[in-house]
Design a protein around this motif. Structure first.
Motif, PDB file in Angstrom:
ATOM      1  N   VAL A  20       0.860  -1.173   0.000  1.00 49.88           N
ATOM      2  CA  VAL A  20       0.000   0.000   0.000  1.00 49.88           C
ATOM      3  C   VAL A  20       0.898   1.225   0.000  1.00 49.88           C
ATOM      4  CG1 VAL A  20      -1.803   1.242   1.226  1.00 49.88           C
ATOM      5  CG2 VAL A  20      -1.714  -1.250   1.336  1.00 49.88           C
ATOM      6  N   ILE A  22       0.904   5.233   0.436  1.00 50.49           N
ATOM      7  CA  ILE A  22       0.076   6.336   0.914  1.00 50.49           C
ATOM      8  C   ILE A  22       0.767   7.637   0.579  1.00 50.49           C
ATOM      9  CG2 ILE A  22      -0.843   7.443   2.974  1.00 50.49           C
ATOM     10  CD1 ILE A  22      -0.907   4.610   4.202  1.00 50.49           C
ATOM     11  N   VAL A 125     -17.059   6.275   8.549  1.00 45.70           N
ATOM     12  CA  VAL A 125     -16.168   7.019   7.660  1.00 45.70           C
ATOM     13  C   VAL A 125     -15.045   7.661   8.465  1.00 45.70           C
ATOM     14  CG1 VAL A 125     -16.051   9.021   6.128  1.00 45.70           C
ATOM     15  CG2 VAL A 125     -17.939   7.410   5.941  1.00 45.70           C
ATOM     16  N   LYS A 127     -13.773   6.583  11.256  1.00 46.11           N
ATOM     17  CA  LYS A 127     -12.901   5.727  12.057  1.00 46.11           C
ATOM     18  C   LYS A 127     -12.257   4.574  11.325  1.00 46.11           C
ATOM     19  CE  LYS A 127     -15.495   7.014  16.004  1.00 46.11           C
ATOM     20  NZ  LYS A 127     -16.844   6.755  16.483  1.00 46.11           N
ATOM     21  N   ILE A 128     -12.734   4.251  10.148  1.00 49.73           N
ATOM     22  CA  ILE A 128     -12.208   3.060   9.519  1.00 49.73           C
ATOM     23  C   ILE A 128     -12.061   3.272   8.020  1.00 49.73           C
ATOM     24  CG2 ILE A 128     -13.518   1.072   8.672  1.00 49.73           C
ATOM     25  CD1 ILE A 128     -13.128  -0.044  11.498  1.00 49.73           C
ATOM     26  N   TYR A 129     -11.054   2.619   7.453  1.00 45.77           N
ATOM     27  CA  TYR A 129     -10.854   2.765   6.014  1.00 45.77           C
ATOM     28  C   TYR A 129     -11.590   1.677   5.251  1.00 45.77           C
ATOM     29  CZ  TYR A 129      -8.997   2.296   1.435  1.00 45.77           C
ATOM     30  OH  TYR A 129      -8.918   2.172   0.074  1.00 45.77           O
ATOM     31  N   ARG A 132     -14.942   4.373   0.090  1.00 51.41           N
ATOM     32  CA  ARG A 132     -16.164   5.078   0.503  1.00 51.41           C
ATOM     33  C   ARG A 132     -17.317   4.879  -0.452  1.00 51.41           C
ATOM     34  NH1 ARG A 132     -13.944   4.996   5.089  1.00 51.41           N
ATOM     35  NH2 ARG A 132     -12.497   6.658   5.595  1.00 51.41           N
ATOM     36  N   ARG A 282     -11.313  12.505  -0.394  1.00 49.91           N
ATOM     37  CA  ARG A 282     -10.112  12.654   0.424  1.00 49.91           C
ATOM     38  C   ARG A 282     -10.364  13.542   1.638  1.00 49.91           C
ATOM     39  NH1 ARG A 282      -7.219  15.938  -4.580  1.00 49.91           N
ATOM     40  NH2 ARG A 282      -8.010  14.231  -5.809  1.00 49.91           N
ATOM     41  N   ALA A 285     -13.243  12.230   5.815  1.00 47.39           N
ATOM     42  CA  ALA A 285     -12.961  11.936   7.218  1.00 47.39           C
ATOM     43  C   ALA A 285     -12.638  13.207   8.004  1.00 47.39           C
ATOM     44  CB  ALA A 285     -11.802  10.949   7.325  1.00 47.39           C
ATOM     45  N   ASP A 286     -12.157  14.245   7.313  1.00 43.85           N
ATOM     46  CA  ASP A 286     -11.768  15.461   8.015  1.00 43.85           C
ATOM     47  C   ASP A 286     -12.945  16.382   8.310  1.00 43.85           C
ATOM     48  OD1 ASP A 286      -9.228  14.532   7.838  1.00 43.85           O
ATOM     49  OD2 ASP A 286      -8.717  15.697   6.059  1.00 43.85           O
TER      50      ASP A 286
ATOM     51  N   VAL B  80      -3.645   8.432   9.128  1.00 40.56           N
ATOM     52  CA  VAL B  80      -2.996   8.529   7.822  1.00 40.56           C
ATOM     53  C   VAL B  80      -2.552   7.136   7.368  1.00 40.56           C
ATOM     54  CG1 VAL B  80      -0.957   9.367   6.620  1.00 40.56           C
ATOM     55  CG2 VAL B  80      -2.280  10.925   8.047  1.00 40.56           C
ATOM     56  N   LEU B  81      -1.918   6.385   8.280  1.00 42.89           N
ATOM     57  CA  LEU B  81      -1.414   5.072   7.901  1.00 42.89           C
ATOM     58  C   LEU B  81      -2.543   4.103   7.582  1.00 42.89           C
ATOM     59  CD1 LEU B  81       1.601   4.484  10.305  1.00 42.89           C
ATOM     60  CD2 LEU B  81       1.628   5.172   7.911  1.00 42.89           C
ATOM     61  N   SER B  82      -3.687   4.267   8.236  1.00 47.50           N
ATOM     62  CA  SER B  82      -4.782   3.349   7.946  1.00 47.50           C
ATOM     63  C   SER B  82      -5.669   3.877   6.828  1.00 47.50           C
ATOM     64  CB  SER B  82      -5.599   3.059   9.205  1.00 47.50           C
ATOM     65  OG  SER B  82      -6.058   4.254   9.772  1.00 47.50           O
ATOM     66  N   ARG B  83      -5.240   4.962   6.176  1.00 44.20           N
ATOM     67  CA  ARG B  83      -5.896   5.508   4.992  1.00 44.20           C
ATOM     68  C   ARG B  83      -7.279   6.102   5.264  1.00 44.20           C
ATOM     69  NH1 ARG B  83      -5.669   1.731  -0.060  1.00 44.20           N
ATOM     70  NH2 ARG B  83      -5.856   0.018   1.392  1.00 44.20           N
ATOM     71  N   ILE B  84      -7.542   6.451   6.522  1.00 42.09           N
ATOM     72  CA  ILE B  84      -8.813   7.117   6.797  1.00 42.09           C
ATOM     73  C   ILE B  84      -8.737   8.542   6.264  1.00 42.09           C
ATOM     74  CG2 ILE B  84     -10.295   7.993   8.636  1.00 42.09           C
ATOM     75  CD1 ILE B  84      -9.399   5.525  10.249  1.00 42.09           C
ATOM     76  N   THR B  85      -7.567   9.134   6.401  1.00 45.12           N
ATOM     77  CA  THR B  85      -7.385  10.479   5.881  1.00 45.12           C
ATOM     78  C   THR B  85      -6.078  10.530   5.098  1.00 45.12           C
ATOM     79  OG1 THR B  85      -7.407  12.803   6.481  1.00 45.12           O
ATOM     80  CG2 THR B  85      -6.247  11.327   7.965  1.00 45.12           C
ATOM     81  N   GLU B  86      -6.014  11.461   4.171  1.00 47.88           N
ATOM     82  CA  GLU B  86      -4.843  11.536   3.302  1.00 47.88           C
ATOM     83  C   GLU B  86      -3.766  12.426   3.898  1.00 47.88           C
ATOM     84  OE1 GLU B  86      -5.349  13.014  -0.603  1.00 47.88           O
ATOM     85  OE2 GLU B  86      -6.001  11.092  -1.367  1.00 47.88           O
ATOM     86  N   ALA B  92       4.252   7.064   2.363  1.00 46.58           N
ATOM     87  CA  ALA B  92       4.445   5.919   3.243  1.00 46.58           C
ATOM     88  C   ALA B  92       4.205   4.649   2.453  1.00 46.58           C
ATOM     89  CB  ALA B  92       3.480   5.992   4.422  1.00 46.58           C
ATOM     90  N   LEU B  94       3.404   0.563   2.974  1.00 47.99           N
ATOM     91  CA  LEU B  94       3.049  -0.505   3.899  1.00 47.99           C
ATOM     92  C   LEU B  94       3.035  -1.793   3.101  1.00 47.99           C
ATOM     93  CD1 LEU B  94       1.389   2.165   4.887  1.00 47.99           C
ATOM     94  CD2 LEU B  94       0.222   0.550   6.326  1.00 47.99           C
ATOM     95  N   VAL B  98      -3.343  -4.773   5.746  1.00 42.34           N
ATOM     96  CA  VAL B  98      -3.440  -3.825   6.847  1.00 42.34           C
ATOM     97  C   VAL B  98      -4.816  -3.910   7.490  1.00 42.34           C
ATOM     98  CG1 VAL B  98      -3.270  -1.406   7.472  1.00 42.34           C
ATOM     99  CG2 VAL B  98      -1.906  -2.290   5.592  1.00 42.34           C
ATOM    100  N   SER B 100      -7.189  -2.442  11.102  1.00 44.52           N
ATOM    101  CA  SER B 100      -7.214  -1.544  12.249  1.00 44.52           C
ATOM    102  C   SER B 100      -8.118  -2.105  13.325  1.00 44.52           C
ATOM    103  CB  SER B 100      -7.763  -0.177  11.851  1.00 44.52           C
ATOM    104  OG  SER B 100      -7.029   0.354  10.805  1.00 44.52           O
ATOM    105  N   ILE B 102      -9.685  -0.266  15.780  1.00 48.81           N
ATOM    106  CA  ILE B 102      -9.952   1.060  16.300  1.00 48.81           C
ATOM    107  C   ILE B 102     -11.349   1.098  16.861  1.00 48.81           C
ATOM    108  CG2 ILE B 102     -10.068   3.509  15.726  1.00 48.81           C
ATOM    109  CD1 ILE B 102      -8.231   2.950  13.408  1.00 48.81           C
TER     110      ILE B 102
END
Lengths: 288, 414
Positions: A20, A22, A125, A127-129, A132, A282, A285-286, B80-86, B92, B94, B98, B100, B102
């Motif tokens: 992966v 990122i 959304v 808390k987890i990837y 979407r 993108r 989540a923010d 970021v590492l778990s790709r929830i946010t960019e 990075a 991995l 992967v 989580s 959480i």
């Protein structure tokens, strides 16, 4: 022998390790079909969840899904057929209204469930990837199930009223596809915007209401004045909804030019919806 | 370290948030009106780097604990590492699958049964359906709720709920695992069980990144530690060494005059919480035996009926030593909506001098709606509050005591 087999195994395993990467995404977005495919079981899980919740929570259960289009069709038949005396070419007006309702309910049902889907799953959304896109896509199966229930009702009505659909019925799946794509595309844009602006969820139903009167739901396209029709048919929903009616009842004649136009528009809308969704993704989540 | 021994590598990783100085328009109508009024104005905003210039390599099979105060960047890194946010900058890599772990219970659907939730939650965590089916019995066994598998989880007690959720998450089969504050759930016995499970996971050769405010758990589970401060990775090394650096750096934060409420980010309801003195000013040092006053700001998009707030105080080993819940009956909080301020006073905090941490949770019936996610550290200092000239004494809790003694004059046998 056994040893060499083992070694082969490890080599294969390490070759299959997924990497992966990122990094900030730039420019135009891709659809991440690979990610969607990897998470395909989640689509199934979302669908099962939605269907179970829908058919378990309501006291009337499936009855409600059957009753809803029947009642709306009844009201339309009374308003447009009985009071406004719209042309029906000898067809029972209830059938005209119900066949119009089918296409419309599919559009409205899909749109009204896709639009709030992301906000409704905000907890996930944040808390987890997972891709979407699976959230809005996951509601479609339950919408389709509702649609198949009303299709069943339609078949019963055809038997009761002794109406036999002609070969035009072959166009039916094509119209369903157009309506699905249109509602999905608009829904995708709506759901991405709803993350940022919560009033989108209240604005959309209002415009949907307006759109219903601008679509041949309670009346046939034949009832629209001829001079107005070229403009009326710019509404990409109009032709597929009327063509569904034609497919079942043989009323009127489909306008293939406008049906093709609707199809092209629906593809464009879905494409635009996907682009909007992916480029807003993108930030989900923010801000959610 | 050769490249195929590295599970996670990060180069120049950074994440910036834009903090608007005026209220963000949260409705489209407002946003449009604003645009019409000042077509060319750009909302003044400030860049806040939650994470900046992060470089590291984590070897395959390594177990790394992330340390740092609230807002230091630990959770952002995990996100970021778990790709929830960019990330905003950097890259990075991995290698491996992967997963989580959480927030236990994320994605549980109250109306669905335990069985249905196992499959739903497993899929959300990225498990394939047949994988879940294969481990189904194991999951059920670990959770201990087999008798209620076909009951909707809304009827579960909060303990059962948590056990089932943890069981699903703990059976994730991945090469890389992110663990964020999952051990502080359930009763003591289940905590022990889940810590044991984490130990198994840790010894199974997987690469794990672990965030917890429970430093004891971090010390036992992790081999390496990363210490974050202000979004930067300031120390990386063996866990004992990193913990020492962390303790040294964090302690002075308890004193000083720039105390502020702890801002809670990315939560559904909690916005901030604080320990205050009798004048409502932030404080982190309480004289032994004095009241613990908690203030929290919570936001509700929709009206909520009968919310219950629970305050948990943990000691420095992460053991919950005290909890206080808002009343269920009679004086219960009947309903809240919009921004709300919650206050709680625990009269005569009965804790011996030492370091503690506070966190809050919001529940409604058996449903856990939200928690602060982060903790607020505070210190109980020695003081002669009880006016007995003693101050601290042996034990883990203190209480006011009254003594009476009189000489029984033996009846004189005359």
């Amino acid at each position: 022998m056994a040893l060499s087999e083992n070694i082969d195994m490890t080599v294969q395993n390490s070759a299959a390790v997924e990497i992966v990467v990122i990094k900030p995404s730039r420019g135009l977005v891709d659809l991440d079909l690979k990610g969607l495919w990897r998470f395909r079981d989640l689509l199934h899980a979302f669908a099962v969840r939605d269907i179970r919740l829908r058919y378990r929570q309501t006291a009337l259960g499936v009855t409600w899904v059957v009753l809803q289009p029947l009642l709306s069709a009844l009201i339309f038949a009374v308003v447009f057929g009985f009071i406004a005396k719209m042309p029906s070419q000898g067809m029972p007006y209830f059938l005209i209204a119900f066949s119009g309702m089918m296409g419309w309910t599919l559009f409205q049902g899909n749109l009204s469930r896709v639009t709030p889907s992301l906000v409704a799953n905000a907890g996930l959304v944040r808390k987890i990837y997972f891709p979407r896109l699976l959230v809005p896509l996951g509601v479609i199966p339950s919408v389709l199930l509702d649609f198949f229930v009303s299709l069943g009702v339609m078949i019963v009505l055809l038997v009761v009223y002794e109406v036999m659909p002609g070969p035009g019925i072959l166009l039916f799946p094509f119209c369903v596809l157009i309506i699905l794509l249109l509602s999905l595309g608009i829904g995708l844009m709506g759901s991405s915007l709803a993350v940022k602006y919560r009033d989108v969820q209240h604005i959309v139903p209002f415009f949907v209401q307006l759109l219903m009167y601008a679509s041949p739901v309670g009346y046939t396209i034949a009832a629209v004045p001829a001079w107005l029709r070229p403009y009326y048919l710019l509404n990409p929903l109009a032709e597929p909804i009327d063509t569904i009616r034609w497919a079942f009842l043989g009323l009127g004649e489909p306008n293939y030019l406008y049906l093709g136009y609707s199809f092209v528009v629906s593809l464009l809308v879905v494409w635009a919806g996907l682009i909007v969704f992916r480029s807003c993704e993108r930030e989900f989540a923010d801000v959610i | 370290m050769s490249s195929d021994e590295i599970a996670i590598s990060a180069r120049g990783l950074g994440k910036a948030y834009h903090i608007a100085h005026q209220r963000r328009q949260s409705t489209m109508t407002e946003a449009l009106l604003q645009r019409l009024k000042n077509p060319f104005a750009r909302a003044p905003s400030e860049e806040m780097w939650a994470l900046k210039d992060i470089d590291f390599d984590i070897a395959r099979g390594d177990i790394v604990g992330l340390l740092g105060r609230n807002g230091a960047g630990k959770s952002t890194l995990l996100k970021v590492l778990s790709r929830i946010t960019e990330p905003t900058t950097g890259i990075a890599h991995l290698s491996g699958r992967v997963g989580s772990l959480i927030e236990v219970g994320t994605g549980f659907q109250p109306e669905l049964t335990g069985r249905e939730n196992i499959f739903l939650n497993g899929a959300i965590l990225g498990m394939r359906r047949r994988e879940i089916a294969k481990r189904f019995d194991e999951i059920v066994d670990f959770s201990g709720v087999e008798r209620f598998l076909d009951t909707p989880v809304k009827h579960y007690s909060s303990g059962m709920y948590v056990r089932l959720a943890f069981a699903v998450a703990a059976h994730l089969d991945t090469d890389i695992l992110f663990v964020d504050e999952v051990l502080s759930v359930g009763d003591a016995e289940f905590q022990k069980k889940s810590l044991g499970k984490m130990d198994d996971v840790a010894n199974s050769g997987r690469t794990i990144i672990f965030v917890s405010h429970n430093t004891t758990a971090i010390e036992t589970l992790c081999r390496r530690g990363f210490f974050f401060q202000g979004g930067r990775l300031v120390h990386a090394g063996p866990i004992a060494e990193t913990l020492a650096v962390y303790h040294k750096a964090v302690k002075p934060a308890l004193a000083g005059d720039s105390l502020q409420p702890v801002i809670v980010r990315d939560r559904e309801h909690f916005r901030s919480f604080d320990v205050v003195d009798e004048f409502g000013e932030s404080t982190r040092i309480l004289p032994m035996g004095t009241p613990l006053r908690i203030k929290a700001k919570v936001e509700f998009a929709e009206k909520i009926d009968y919310p219950v707030f629970i305050a948990y105080v943990e000691d420095d080993s992460g053991q919950v030593v005290l909890s206080a819940a808002s009343p269920k009956s009679e004086q219960a909080i009947t309903s809240l909506s919009g921004m709300a301020e919650v206050g709680c006073v625990i009269e005569h905090l009965p804790l011996a001098p030492g370091e503690y941490s506070l966190h809050l949770r919001l529940v409604q019936g058996p449903l856990r709606l939200d928690e602060t996610g982060c903790v607020l550290p505070f210190v109980v200092r020695d003081a002669d509050t009880f006016k007995d000239g003693w101050g601290a004494r042996k034990g883990i809790c203190v209480a006011r005591s009254r003594w009476k003694a009189e000489s029984k004059v033996a009846d004189a046998v005359s």
